[in-house]
Design a protein around this motif. Sequence first.
Motif, short mmCIF file in Angstrom:
data_model
loop_
_atom_site.label_atom_id
_atom_site.label_comp_id
_atom_site.label_asym_id
_atom_site.label_seq_id
_atom_site.Cartn_x
_atom_site.Cartn_y
_atom_site.Cartn_z
N SER A 41 0.50 -1.45 0.16
CA SER A 41 0.00 0.03 -0.07
C SER A 41 0.55 1.44 0.07
O SER A 41 1.63 1.68 0.66
N PHE A 42 0.06 2.08 -0.44
CA PHE A 42 1.10 3.41 -1.02
C PHE A 42 0.84 4.17 0.88
O PHE A 42 1.90 5.07 1.12
N ARG A 43 -0.01 4.02 1.86
CA ARG A 43 0.43 4.49 3.44
C ARG A 43 1.17 3.76 3.48
O ARG A 43 2.45 4.35 4.93
N GLN A 44 1.37 2.21 3.19
CA GLN A 44 3.13 1.62 3.60
C GLN A 44 4.11 2.65 3.72
O GLN A 44 4.74 2.39 3.53
N LEU A 45 4.18 2.73 2.02
CA LEU A 45 4.96 3.50 1.30
C LEU A 45 5.71 5.07 2.12
O LEU A 45 6.80 5.40 2.86
N LYS A 96 12.21 6.65 7.45
CA LYS A 96 13.49 7.41 6.73
C LYS A 96 13.76 9.01 7.06
O LYS A 96 15.37 9.03 7.01
N ALA A 97 13.03 9.83 6.74
CA ALA A 97 12.86 11.49 6.98
C ALA A 97 13.54 11.57 8.35
O ALA A 97 14.12 12.14 8.49
N ALA A 98 12.79 11.31 9.22
CA ALA A 98 12.69 11.61 10.46
C ALA A 98 13.79 11.29 10.73
O ALA A 98 14.68 12.08 11.99
N ARG A 99 14.38 10.20 10.51
CA ARG A 99 15.83 9.42 11.28
C ARG A 99 16.88 10.55 10.62
O ARG A 99 18.06 10.35 11.24
N ALA A 100 16.63 11.27 9.39
CA ALA A 100 17.91 12.14 8.78
C ALA A 100 17.67 12.96 8.99
O ALA A 100 18.33 13.98 8.24
N GLY A 101 16.53 13.62 9.25
CA GLY A 101 16.16 14.92 10.36
C GLY A 101 15.74 15.90 8.76
O GLY A 101 15.75 17.05 8.95
N VAL A 102 15.20 14.95 8.18
CA VAL A 102 14.17 16.01 7.15
C VAL A 102 12.91 15.88 6.70
O VAL A 102 12.39 14.86 7.35
N ALA A 103 12.63 17.22 6.96
CA ALA A 103 10.86 17.05 6.66
C ALA A 103 10.18 16.87 5.52
O ALA A 103 10.76 16.91 4.41
N VAL A 104 8.43 16.58 6.15
CA VAL A 104 8.43 15.72 5.25
C VAL A 104 6.65 16.29 5.18
O VAL A 104 6.25 16.49 6.26
N ILE A 105 6.47 16.87 4.28
CA ILE A 105 5.12 17.09 4.13
C ILE A 105 3.95 16.53 3.14
O ILE A 105 4.18 16.71 2.39
N HIS A 106 3.30 16.22 3.57
CA HIS A 106 2.01 15.29 3.06
C HIS A 106 0.88 16.38 2.61
O HIS A 106 0.28 17.09 2.93
N VAL A 107 0.76 16.62 1.42
CA VAL A 107 -0.10 17.32 0.33
C VAL A 107 -1.17 15.89 -0.02
O VAL A 107 -1.49 14.84 -0.36
N ASP A 108 -2.58 16.85 -0.08
CA ASP A 108 -3.85 16.19 -0.57
C ASP A 108 -3.72 15.93 -2.54
O ASP A 108 -3.78 16.90 -2.70
#
Length: 112
Positions: A31-35, A42-54
């Motif tokens: 699923s894309f949710r799992q991805l 991985k982003a949190a471990r690397a200190g990278v922000a992730v923005i989710h958009v609709d």
Amino acid sequence: MRSVEDRDGLQGIRERVRLRKPQRVTLHGWSFRQLGGFIDYKAARAGVAVIHVDPSYTSQQCSQCGHVDRRNRPGQATFSCTSCGFAEHADVNAARNIAARGETGWAVSHAA
């Protein structure tokens, strides 16, 4: 212009790869949710922000004037705005809309 799938030889890969049924179920049931969860982790471990958009209507919305209409997509790869006449490859137009939503989400989440 060839698509990424054509350039990378991935066109029809699901049909070309021979897997046993349990492997196919696992591969195609991912699923894309799992991805998204993997990306967040991985982003949190690397200190990278992730923005989710609709992603809703990003392929039908004009990236220039914002007009949304099903008729803006006369073909799979074609985008042509029925309001302002802007024309672009459909994937490029949708990517611009997603990027703009990401910038807005970033600004909102980091407002003073």
